[in-house]
Design a protein around this motif. Sequence first.
Motif, PDB file in Angstrom:
ATOM      1  N   CYS A   1       0.833  -1.210   0.000  1.00  0.00           N
ATOM      2  CA  CYS A   1       0.000   0.000   0.000  1.00  0.00           C
ATOM      3  C   CYS A   1       0.868   1.262   0.000  1.00  0.00           C
ATOM      4  CB  CYS A   1      -0.925   0.006   1.211  1.00  0.00           C
ATOM      5  SG  CYS A   1      -2.233  -1.247   1.167  1.00  0.00           S
ATOM      6  N   SER A   2       1.927   1.259   0.799  1.00  0.00           N
ATOM      7  CA  SER A   2       2.828   2.411   0.852  1.00  0.00           C
ATOM      8  C   SER A   2       3.555   2.592  -0.473  1.00  0.00           C
ATOM      9  CB  SER A   2       3.846   2.232   1.987  1.00  0.00           C
ATOM     10  OG  SER A   2       3.190   2.139   3.231  1.00  0.00           O
ATOM     11  N   ALA A   3       3.900   1.478  -1.122  1.00  0.00           N
ATOM     12  CA  ALA A   3       4.567   1.557  -2.425  1.00  0.00           C
ATOM     13  C   ALA A   3       3.667   2.229  -3.455  1.00  0.00           C
ATOM     14  CB  ALA A   3       4.954   0.160  -2.897  1.00  0.00           C
ATOM     15  N   MET A   4       2.375   1.844  -3.471  1.00  0.00           N
ATOM     16  CA  MET A   4       1.440   2.472  -4.408  1.00  0.00           C
ATOM     17  C   MET A   4       1.277   3.949  -4.099  1.00  0.00           C
ATOM     18  SD  MET A   4      -0.282   1.562  -7.085  1.00  0.00           S
ATOM     19  CE  MET A   4      -0.115   3.119  -7.951  1.00  0.00           C
ATOM     20  N   ALA A   5       1.240   4.284  -2.818  1.00  0.00           N
ATOM     21  CA  ALA A   5       1.167   5.696  -2.425  1.00  0.00           C
ATOM     22  C   ALA A   5       2.413   6.446  -2.881  1.00  0.00           C
ATOM     23  CB  ALA A   5       1.009   5.811  -0.911  1.00  0.00           C
ATOM     24  N   GLY A   6       3.578   5.797  -2.781  1.00  0.00           N
ATOM     25  CA  GLY A   6       4.824   6.415  -3.231  1.00  0.00           C
ATOM     26  C   GLY A   6       4.824   6.682  -4.722  1.00  0.00           C
ATOM     27  N   VAL A   7       4.290   5.737  -5.499  1.00  0.00           N
ATOM     28  CA  VAL A   7       4.187   5.924  -6.951  1.00  0.00           C
ATOM     29  C   VAL A   7       3.266   7.098  -7.267  1.00  0.00           C
ATOM     30  CG1 VAL A   7       3.370   4.886  -9.100  1.00  0.00           C
ATOM     31  CG2 VAL A   7       4.701   3.518  -7.479  1.00  0.00           C
ATOM     32  N   ILE A   8       2.134   7.183  -6.560  1.00  0.00           N
ATOM     33  CA  ILE A   8       1.175   8.272  -6.789  1.00  0.00           C
ATOM     34  C   ILE A   8       1.786   9.625  -6.458  1.00  0.00           C
ATOM     35  CG2 ILE A   8      -0.971   9.296  -5.933  1.00  0.00           C
ATOM     36  CD1 ILE A   8      -2.093   6.457  -5.701  1.00  0.00           C
ATOM     37  N   ILE A   9       2.492   9.693  -5.319  1.00  0.00           N
ATOM     38  CA  ILE A   9       3.107  10.964  -4.908  1.00  0.00           C
ATOM     39  C   ILE A   9       4.195  11.376  -5.890  1.00  0.00           C
ATOM     40  CG2 ILE A   9       4.553  12.032  -3.127  1.00  0.00           C
ATOM     41  CD1 ILE A   9       2.935  10.382  -1.067  1.00  0.00           C
ATOM     42  N   ALA A  10       5.020  10.418  -6.313  1.00  0.00           N
ATOM     43  CA  ALA A  10       6.067  10.727  -7.296  1.00  0.00           C
ATOM     44  C   ALA A  10       5.452  11.161  -8.623  1.00  0.00           C
ATOM     45  CB  ALA A  10       6.967   9.506  -7.500  1.00  0.00           C
ATOM     46  N   ALA A  11       4.384  10.491  -9.025  1.00  0.00           N
ATOM     47  CA  ALA A  11       3.718  10.846 -10.282  1.00  0.00           C
ATOM     48  C   ALA A  11       3.074  12.224 -10.197  1.00  0.00           C
ATOM     49  CB  ALA A  11       2.659   9.795 -10.621  1.00  0.00           C
ATOM     50  N   ASP A  12       2.610  12.588  -9.004  1.00  0.00           N
ATOM     51  CA  ASP A  12       1.953  13.883  -8.823  1.00  0.00           C
ATOM     52  C   ASP A  12       2.927  15.041  -9.013  1.00  0.00           C
ATOM     53  OD1 ASP A  12      -0.044  15.724  -8.186  1.00  0.00           O
ATOM     54  OD2 ASP A  12       0.452  15.689  -6.066  1.00  0.00           O
ATOM     55  N   ILE A  13       4.136  14.909  -8.436  1.00  0.00           N
ATOM     56  CA  ILE A  13       5.125  15.996  -8.554  1.00  0.00           C
ATOM     57  C   ILE A  13       6.083  15.769  -9.722  1.00  0.00           C
ATOM     58  CG2 ILE A  13       5.003  16.481  -6.081  1.00  0.00           C
ATOM     59  CD1 ILE A  13       7.694  15.040  -5.765  1.00  0.00           C
ATOM     60  N   ARG A  14       5.884  14.618 -10.421  1.00  0.00           N
ATOM     61  CA  ARG A  14       6.742  14.243 -11.548  1.00  0.00           C
ATOM     62  C   ARG A  14       8.215  14.198 -11.139  1.00  0.00           C
ATOM     63  NH1 ARG A  14       2.401  16.803 -13.407  1.00  0.00           N
ATOM     64  NH2 ARG A  14       1.412  16.125 -15.348  1.00  0.00           N
ATOM     65  N   GLY A  15       8.439  13.638  -9.972  1.00  0.00           N
ATOM     66  CA  GLY A  15       9.808  13.538  -9.476  1.00  0.00           C
ATOM     67  C   GLY A  15       9.851  12.797  -8.155  1.00  0.00           C
ATOM     68  N   ALA A  16      11.051  12.570  -7.676  1.00  0.00           N
ATOM     69  CA  ALA A  16      11.268  11.870  -6.404  1.00  0.00           C
ATOM     70  C   ALA A  16      12.089  12.752  -5.476  1.00  0.00           C
ATOM     71  CB  ALA A  16      11.981  10.548  -6.640  1.00  0.00           C
ATOM     72  N   ASP A  17      11.511  13.080  -4.322  1.00  0.00           N
ATOM     73  CA  ASP A  17      12.190  13.859  -3.294  1.00  0.00           C
ATOM     74  C   ASP A  17      12.397  12.954  -2.088  1.00  0.00           C
ATOM     75  OD1 ASP A  17      13.157  15.646  -1.465  1.00  0.00           O
ATOM     76  OD2 ASP A  17      11.537  17.108  -1.682  1.00  0.00           O
ATOM     77  N   ALA A  18      13.600  12.390  -1.985  1.00  0.00           N
ATOM     78  CA  ALA A  18      13.865  11.397  -0.942  1.00  0.00           C
ATOM     79  C   ALA A  18      13.754  11.980   0.466  1.00  0.00           C
ATOM     80  CB  ALA A  18      15.259  10.793  -1.138  1.00  0.00           C
ATOM     81  N   ASN A  19      13.960  13.281   0.600  1.00  0.00           N
ATOM     82  CA  ASN A  19      13.914  13.907   1.923  1.00  0.00           C
ATOM     83  C   ASN A  19      12.495  14.172   2.402  1.00  0.00           C
ATOM     84  OD1 ASN A  19      16.716  14.074   2.441  1.00  0.00           O
ATOM     85  ND2 ASN A  19      16.880  15.840   1.081  1.00  0.00           N
ATOM     86  N   ASN A  20      11.605  14.538   1.494  1.00  0.00           N
ATOM     87  CA  ASN A  20      10.288  15.025   1.901  1.00  0.00           C
ATOM     88  C   ASN A  20       9.120  14.140   1.490  1.00  0.00           C
ATOM     89  OD1 ASN A  20      11.283  17.530   3.056  1.00  0.00           O
ATOM     90  ND2 ASN A  20      11.716  18.163   0.960  1.00  0.00           N
ATOM     91  N   ALA A  21       9.291  13.243   0.565  1.00  0.00           N
ATOM     92  CA  ALA A  21       8.181  12.389   0.118  1.00  0.00           C
ATOM     93  C   ALA A  21       7.684  11.513   1.272  1.00  0.00           C
ATOM     94  CB  ALA A  21       8.620  11.513  -1.053  1.00  0.00           C
ATOM     95  N   GLY A  22       6.414  11.642   1.585  1.00  0.00           N
ATOM     96  CA  GLY A  22       5.824  10.828   2.650  1.00  0.00           C
ATOM     97  C   GLY A  22       6.265  11.201   4.049  1.00  0.00           C
ATOM     98  N   LEU A  23       6.880  12.375   4.210  1.00  0.00           N
ATOM     99  CA  LEU A  23       7.392  12.778   5.526  1.00  0.00           C
ATOM    100  C   LEU A  23       6.243  12.953   6.517  1.00  0.00           C
ATOM    101  CD1 LEU A  23      10.064  13.502   6.951  1.00  0.00           C
ATOM    102  CD2 LEU A  23       9.601  15.898   6.380  1.00  0.00           C
ATOM    103  N   TRP A  24       6.305  12.259   7.652  1.00  0.00           N
ATOM    104  CA  TRP A  24       5.322  12.281   8.736  1.00  0.00           C
ATOM    105  C   TRP A  24       3.965  11.715   8.322  1.00  0.00           C
ATOM    106  CZ3 TRP A  24       8.686  12.627  12.151  1.00  0.00           C
ATOM    107  CH2 TRP A  24       9.662  13.626  12.191  1.00  0.00           C
ATOM    108  N   LEU A  25       3.895  11.095   7.162  1.00  0.00           N
ATOM    109  CA  LEU A  25       2.618  10.525   6.734  1.00  0.00           C
ATOM    110  C   LEU A  25       2.197   9.362   7.629  1.00  0.00           C
ATOM    111  CD1 LEU A  25       0.522  11.048   4.534  1.00  0.00           C
ATOM    112  CD2 LEU A  25       1.631   9.315   3.127  1.00  0.00           C
ATOM    113  N   GLU A  26       3.191   8.723   8.258  1.00  0.00           N
ATOM    114  CA  GLU A  26       2.863   7.621   9.164  1.00  0.00           C
ATOM    115  C   GLU A  26       2.011   8.102  10.338  1.00  0.00           C
ATOM    116  OE1 GLU A  26       6.977   9.188  10.087  1.00  0.00           O
ATOM    117  OE2 GLU A  26       5.994   8.353   8.317  1.00  0.00           O
ATOM    118  N   LEU A  27       2.207   9.356  10.772  1.00  0.00           N
ATOM    119  CA  LEU A  27       1.435   9.887  11.893  1.00  0.00           C
ATOM    120  C   LEU A  27      -0.024  10.110  11.485  1.00  0.00           C
ATOM    121  CD1 LEU A  27       4.000  12.432  13.394  1.00  0.00           C
ATOM    122  CD2 LEU A  27       3.658  10.017  13.942  1.00  0.00           C
TER     123      LEU A  27
END
Length: 346
Positions: A241-267
């Motif tokens: 589920c997190s992997a699919m969310a990661g693909v969606i977030i990367a697709a949304d910004i058309r890039g990968a931000d290793a520092n900020n993608a999904g930051l604090w989303l676990e909370l």
Amino acid sequence: MTGLEDRKNQRKTTMPFSVKLNRQWLGPVIALLLIIIGNGIISPGFFTIRIVDGHLYGSLVDIVHRGASTVLVAVGMAIVIGTRGIDLSVGSIIAICGAVTAVLIRDTSLSPFVILLIALAAGIVCGLWNGMLVAYLDIQPIIATLILMVAGRGIAQMITGGQIVTFHGPFFEAIGSGYLLGIPWRVIIAAVLIAGLWAVMRKTALGLFVESVGGNARASRLAGIDARGIKVLAYVISGLCSAMAGVIIAADIRGADANNAGLWLELDAILAVVIGGAALMGGRFYLGLTVIGVLIIQALTTGILLSGLPSQYTLIVKAAVVMVVLLVQAPKARDMILRAMQRKKS
């Protein structure tokens, strides 16, 4: 007479469950409605939904649109919590899978479906790692997943070379910001995955096994349930589920931000599960109510932004409102309110 008595007894045993189930839905749904009404008061155009270029636009649509990635993480978290676990690594898994997606699109000529499968496989591997640590090495879930939470950001940065990797690809751009019949693709993807999980968890014995392991893992093993296998599977589902969310977030910004993608989303995911009535001690989880919990959080975030409050107050207001929602849902708090009302009547 015996048949009549049996039917009466059956009603007595089934009625409390249905009433209890309705009460569990009542609190979150009322909280969501109150927040939505409050948003409408703050912003008069909040309820306006318009069609532009065949796409639905509006604040209500935006709540569902922006909550798609969070709800995927939250339903995976709900299943893990059902086994008496926790997954703090979901944000890092999002970063890793987003990084894998972006780098493969930029540096290879692989088919988009192959890239998607590789990104999802990376999430499954991460979930398998967490599950093995928890189930077979008996490491406490909060510590086991904290390892990947810390290391995962570093892994994602290694994949991207410490840079924000951008890409262009019609397939993934459609996932991030595309529409089908006016409905965002990300919402459709999230809905299909959640419906599939619900069917597996509630229409098969797997959901009962998860709750049984969460309630008492030792008793489950004695009853013949593979408690370790169920725990591993729960973390694998969370990783997927997190992997699919990661693909969606990367697709949304058309890039990968290793520092900020999904930051604090676990909370946010944990909050949504708790708002949905799940027990952090395990043995109980509700996928439908978890979705309501995500909508509450997203509606609250949207309302804060619409109110024009400075960004530094956003988290404080959000935490305060969520605290009120949790207090209203708490059984002891409800009992105290009911007692107070009964005293006033008497």
